[in-house]
Design a protein around this motif. Structure first.
Motif, PDB file in Angstrom:
ATOM      1  N   ILE A  20       0.839  -1.205   0.000  1.00 50.01           N
ATOM      2  CA  ILE A  20       0.000   0.000   0.000  1.00 50.01           C
ATOM      3  C   ILE A  20       0.873   1.254   0.000  1.00 50.01           C
ATOM      4  CG2 ILE A  20      -1.636   1.357   1.385  1.00 50.01           C
ATOM      5  CD1 ILE A  20      -2.809  -1.374   2.333  1.00 50.01           C
ATOM      6  N   VAL A  21       1.893   1.264   0.851  1.00 48.39           N
ATOM      7  CA  VAL A  21       2.789   2.416   0.926  1.00 48.39           C
ATOM      8  C   VAL A  21       3.520   2.607  -0.399  1.00 48.39           C
ATOM      9  CG1 VAL A  21       4.892   3.313   2.017  1.00 48.39           C
ATOM     10  CG2 VAL A  21       3.060   2.345   3.425  1.00 48.39           C
ATOM     11  N   ALA A  22       3.982   1.525  -0.991  1.00 50.59           N
ATOM     12  CA  ALA A  22       4.697   1.613  -2.266  1.00 50.59           C
ATOM     13  C   ALA A  22       3.819   2.256  -3.341  1.00 50.59           C
ATOM     14  CB  ALA A  22       5.136   0.218  -2.703  1.00 50.59           C
ATOM     15  N   LYS A  23       2.564   1.865  -3.390  1.00 58.42           N
ATOM     16  CA  LYS A  23       1.646   2.431  -4.383  1.00 58.42           C
ATOM     17  C   LYS A  23       1.430   3.923  -4.145  1.00 58.42           C
ATOM     18  CE  LYS A  23      -2.879   1.643  -6.503  1.00 58.42           C
ATOM     19  NZ  LYS A  23      -4.123   0.811  -6.479  1.00 58.42           N
ATOM     20  N   LYS A  24       1.276   4.310  -2.876  1.00 55.60           N
ATOM     21  CA  LYS A  24       1.068   5.721  -2.561  1.00 55.60           C
ATOM     22  C   LYS A  24       2.281   6.572  -2.910  1.00 55.60           C
ATOM     23  CE  LYS A  24      -2.179   5.239   1.339  1.00 55.60           C
ATOM     24  NZ  LYS A  24      -2.378   5.505   2.783  1.00 55.60           N
ATOM     25  N   GLU A  25       3.467   6.012  -2.737  1.00 50.35           N
ATOM     26  CA  GLU A  25       4.703   6.780  -2.883  1.00 50.35           C
ATOM     27  C   GLU A  25       5.326   6.672  -4.277  1.00 50.35           C
ATOM     28  OE1 GLU A  25       5.773   8.794  -0.604  1.00 50.35           O
ATOM     29  OE2 GLU A  25       4.542   8.177   1.111  1.00 50.35           O
ATOM     30  N   GLY A  26       4.719   5.867  -5.156  1.00 54.43           N
ATOM     31  CA  GLY A  26       5.281   5.696  -6.490  1.00 54.43           C
ATOM     32  C   GLY A  26       6.594   4.935  -6.479  1.00 54.43           C
ATOM     33  N   LYS A  27       6.716   3.988  -5.554  1.00 51.94           N
ATOM     34  CA  LYS A  27       7.916   3.157  -5.450  1.00 51.94           C
ATOM     35  C   LYS A  27       7.539   1.691  -5.589  1.00 51.94           C
ATOM     36  CE  LYS A  27      10.629   6.313  -2.572  1.00 51.94           C
ATOM     37  NZ  LYS A  27      11.692   6.519  -3.578  1.00 51.94           N
ATOM     38  N   THR A  28       8.519   0.829  -5.747  1.00 44.32           N
ATOM     39  CA  THR A  28       8.234  -0.597  -5.803  1.00 44.32           C
ATOM     40  C   THR A  28       8.131  -1.146  -4.379  1.00 44.32           C
ATOM     41  OG1 THR A  28      10.552  -1.314  -5.783  1.00 44.32           O
ATOM     42  CG2 THR A  28       9.578  -0.764  -7.934  1.00 44.32           C
ATOM     43  N   PRO A  29       7.357  -2.209  -4.201  1.00 41.99           N
ATOM     44  CA  PRO A  29       7.285  -2.830  -2.874  1.00 41.99           C
ATOM     45  C   PRO A  29       8.656  -3.256  -2.356  1.00 41.99           C
ATOM     46  CG  PRO A  29       5.487  -3.615  -4.234  1.00 41.99           C
ATOM     47  CD  PRO A  29       6.379  -2.806  -5.131  1.00 41.99           C
ATOM     48  N   GLU A  30       9.529  -3.682  -3.247  1.00 47.11           N
ATOM     49  CA  GLU A  30      10.865  -4.107  -2.828  1.00 47.11           C
ATOM     50  C   GLU A  30      11.676  -2.916  -2.311  1.00 47.11           C
ATOM     51  OE1 GLU A  30      14.369  -5.918  -1.879  1.00 47.11           O
ATOM     52  OE2 GLU A  30      12.364  -6.779  -2.096  1.00 47.11           O
ATOM     53  N   GLU A  31      11.504  -1.738  -2.918  1.00 53.04           N
ATOM     54  CA  GLU A  31      12.202  -0.547  -2.425  1.00 53.04           C
ATOM     55  C   GLU A  31      11.755  -0.223  -0.999  1.00 53.04           C
ATOM     56  OE1 GLU A  31      13.201   2.401  -6.133  1.00 53.04           O
ATOM     57  OE2 GLU A  31      11.074   2.009  -5.763  1.00 53.04           O
ATOM     58  N   LYS A  50      -7.507  -2.118  12.954  1.00 55.51           N
ATOM     59  CA  LYS A  50      -8.111  -2.713  11.769  1.00 55.51           C
ATOM     60  C   LYS A  50      -8.573  -1.675  10.746  1.00 55.51           C
ATOM     61  CE  LYS A  50      -7.609  -6.708  13.782  1.00 55.51           C
ATOM     62  NZ  LYS A  50      -6.486  -7.594  13.395  1.00 55.51           N
ATOM     63  N   SER A  51      -8.851  -0.442  11.177  1.00 50.98           N
ATOM     64  CA  SER A  51      -9.333   0.592  10.248  1.00 50.98           C
ATOM     65  C   SER A  51      -8.199   1.384   9.609  1.00 50.98           C
ATOM     66  CB  SER A  51     -10.259   1.566  11.002  1.00 50.98           C
ATOM     67  OG  SER A  51      -9.534   2.285  12.003  1.00 50.98           O
ATOM     68  N   LEU A  52      -6.959   1.008   9.882  1.00 51.85           N
ATOM     69  CA  LEU A  52      -5.797   1.797   9.438  1.00 51.85           C
ATOM     70  C   LEU A  52      -5.621   1.780   7.921  1.00 51.85           C
ATOM     71  CD1 LEU A  52      -3.138   3.319  10.227  1.00 51.85           C
ATOM     72  CD2 LEU A  52      -2.017   1.074  10.206  1.00 51.85           C
ATOM     73  N   ASP A  53      -5.338   2.954   7.376  1.00 52.95           N
ATOM     74  CA  ASP A  53      -4.882   3.102   5.996  1.00 52.95           C
ATOM     75  C   ASP A  53      -3.385   3.403   6.089  1.00 52.95           C
ATOM     76  OD1 ASP A  53      -4.544   3.526   3.301  1.00 52.95           O
ATOM     77  OD2 ASP A  53      -5.604   5.447   3.246  1.00 52.95           O
ATOM     78  N   PRO A  54      -2.520   2.418   5.894  1.00 47.70           N
ATOM     79  CA  PRO A  54      -1.093   2.561   6.231  1.00 47.70           C
ATOM     80  C   PRO A  54      -0.368   3.680   5.477  1.00 47.70           C
ATOM     81  CG  PRO A  54      -1.672   0.273   5.816  1.00 47.70           C
ATOM     82  CD  PRO A  54      -2.833   1.088   5.357  1.00 47.70           C
ATOM     83  N   GLU A  55       0.578   4.284   6.161  1.00 50.88           N
ATOM     84  CA  GLU A  55       1.455   5.302   5.590  1.00 50.88           C
ATOM     85  C   GLU A  55       2.900   4.971   5.958  1.00 50.88           C
ATOM     86  OE1 GLU A  55       0.736   7.762   3.626  1.00 50.88           O
ATOM     87  OE2 GLU A  55      -1.410   8.162   3.902  1.00 50.88           O
ATOM     88  N   GLY A  56       3.812   5.368   5.089  1.00 50.13           N
ATOM     89  CA  GLY A  56       5.229   5.235   5.383  1.00 50.13           C
ATOM     90  C   GLY A  56       5.817   6.578   5.772  1.00 50.13           C
TER      91      GLY A  56
END
Length: 432
Positions: A20-31, A50-56
């Protein structure tokens, strides 16, 4: 299986939160996984939220902001604070810190976790005083840790723990006189407890036990700066730096137990010291994300400290700080109301975005490009949609409509944009 985001990252596992964070930040999940493994990015995500929308939060990501609220003895309106939390979410605040210290603190905390998708943070030492309802010196080390466990069980994503003020750093503080002494509420409570009991800081003495609790629920530790400067006079003094060195040591110990870490930084600091402080934190704390309160760059503006802090926040984040704690116009004066909160959020969001442009965060400039494009076309509706506070922009516009409705009442028919557009199209220009 894995216990925490950091544990998963070390095992080469990409979690759904990382995706989810990778998609929001325009990065790959591996990054993202690699940065979490190194401790340079955190994803505060309690297993029970349970209601969290994750952020990095951290290196190479958008600068995030935090909003403080909560019930106190003088202002214990449960519903008002909940309304403020919902408003903060609508204004896109990525984190909400519940500083409640009186009344139905657990009920309020659980309601936040149940309904709010933003990251939730707390300061357990505040709650301990109200929860046990007894003199500070009577609270035991075990009781402090028990409150931490309750917060973790309730789903809190990150906790401010003032573990860096120990007997040694407290001694350093007493040897080096300050103008404003200790201004951290949590830091002052721990310092007072140590002085009253003669004991070591329980969060420092029983740090391993504390980490075990946090790891069980995947709570990120926000290592609090008990000795942060409360005036520009006290910035970058021996007390602040001595505590930062301890926080660096505690960071490595947390990582060994797969607990994610961020470091809290100064509240008051002259502009010319901010960049060096960010470098110092990143070096001493091994690249852990940096969370700053402002910094407030001058002490003379009560009523306007959302501005003094936005100036400092932009400078800090442009130089590598990752997370800004908002400051409202009510800072130093009273508990903020919902309007104060909005002003603080907007100021912090402006600072964060300005810094993201300077840092070259992916996509940051695109927003500004679209706004400039709308301005060039005199597309007022487009400008309102793109504005960080479109409601206020529209209100200002509609309060003073010009004769020539393409323009505004600042320039009217002398509008540089409209006239230049006409000239470039070989059209007539009339300013009379």
């Amino acid at each position: 299986m894995y216990t925490t985001q950091m544990d998963a990252a070390k095992k080469g596992i990409i979690t759904k939160e990382m995706e989810i964070v990778a998609k929001k930040e325009g990065k790959t999940p591996e990054e993202i996984r690699s940065l979490v493994e190194k401790g340079r990015v955190i994803i505060p995500a309690n297993k029970n939220h349970k209601s969290l929308d994750p952020e990095g939060i951290g290196e190479g990501l958008r600068t995030k902001i935090n909003v403080n609220l909560g019930i106190s003895k003088d202002c214990c309106n449960f519903e008002m604070e909940l309304e403020k939390a919902k408003k903060a979410v609508s204004l896109k605040a990525e984190a909400i810190m519940d500083l409640s210290s009186y009344g139905k603190t657990r009920e309020f905390r659980r309601k936040l976790v149940e309904t709010i998708p933003s990251m939730i943070g707390t300061v357990p030492v505040y709650d301990a005083v109200g929860f046990y309802d007894k003199d500070l010196k009577e609270i035991t080390s075990k009781e402090f840790l028990d409150v931490v466990r309750k917060h973790a069980q309730d789903g809190v994503d990150f906790m401010t723990i003032h573990a860096g003020i120990n007997k040694e750093t407290a001694k350093k503080f007493k040897q080096n006189k300050r103008l404003t002494n200790i201004v951290s509420r949590g830091g002052s409570l721990i310092f007072a407890w140590m002085e009253l009991t003669g004991n070591e800081n329980p969060f420092y003495q029983y740090y391993d036990e504390l980490l075990d609790i946090l790891a069980e629920y995947d709570v990120t530790i926000s290592l609090g700066d008990a000795l942060r400067p409360g005036s520009i006079n006290d910035a970058t003094d021996p007390s602040q730096v001595a505590e930062l060195i301890v926080l660096g040591e505690l960071t490595k110990r947390a990582w060994e137990k797969n607990v994610q870490v961020m470091i809290e930084g100064p509240g008051h600091m002259a502009i010319n010291e901010i960049a060096a402080n960010v470098v110092l934190e990143k070096r001493l704390c091994h690249g852990a994300p940096f969370y700053v309160l402002g910094p407030i760059v001058t002490d003379i503006a009560p009523g306007y400290d959302h501005i003094t802090s936005a100036i400092g926040g932009a400078v800090a984040a442009a130089n590598g700080a990752d997370f800004l704690c908002y400051v409202t116009p009510a800072e130093h004066l009273r508990l903020p109301d919902i309007n104060d909160m909005k002003e603080g959020i907007i100021a912090a969001k402006i600072a964060a975005h300005a810094a993201d442009i300077a840092k070259g965060v992916k996509g940051a400039r695109e927003w500004d490009y679209k706004m400039s494009e709308a301005r060039q076309k005199l597309d007022w509706e487009g400008m309102f949609k793109l504005a960080i506070d479109g409601e206020k922009a529209r209100k200002y516009r509609e309060s003073s409509i010009p004769e020539d409705k393409d323009t505004c009442t600042m320039c009217g028919k002398m509008c540089a944009v409209k006239n230049t557009n006409k000239v470039l199209k070989s059209e007539e220009v009339s300013i009379i």
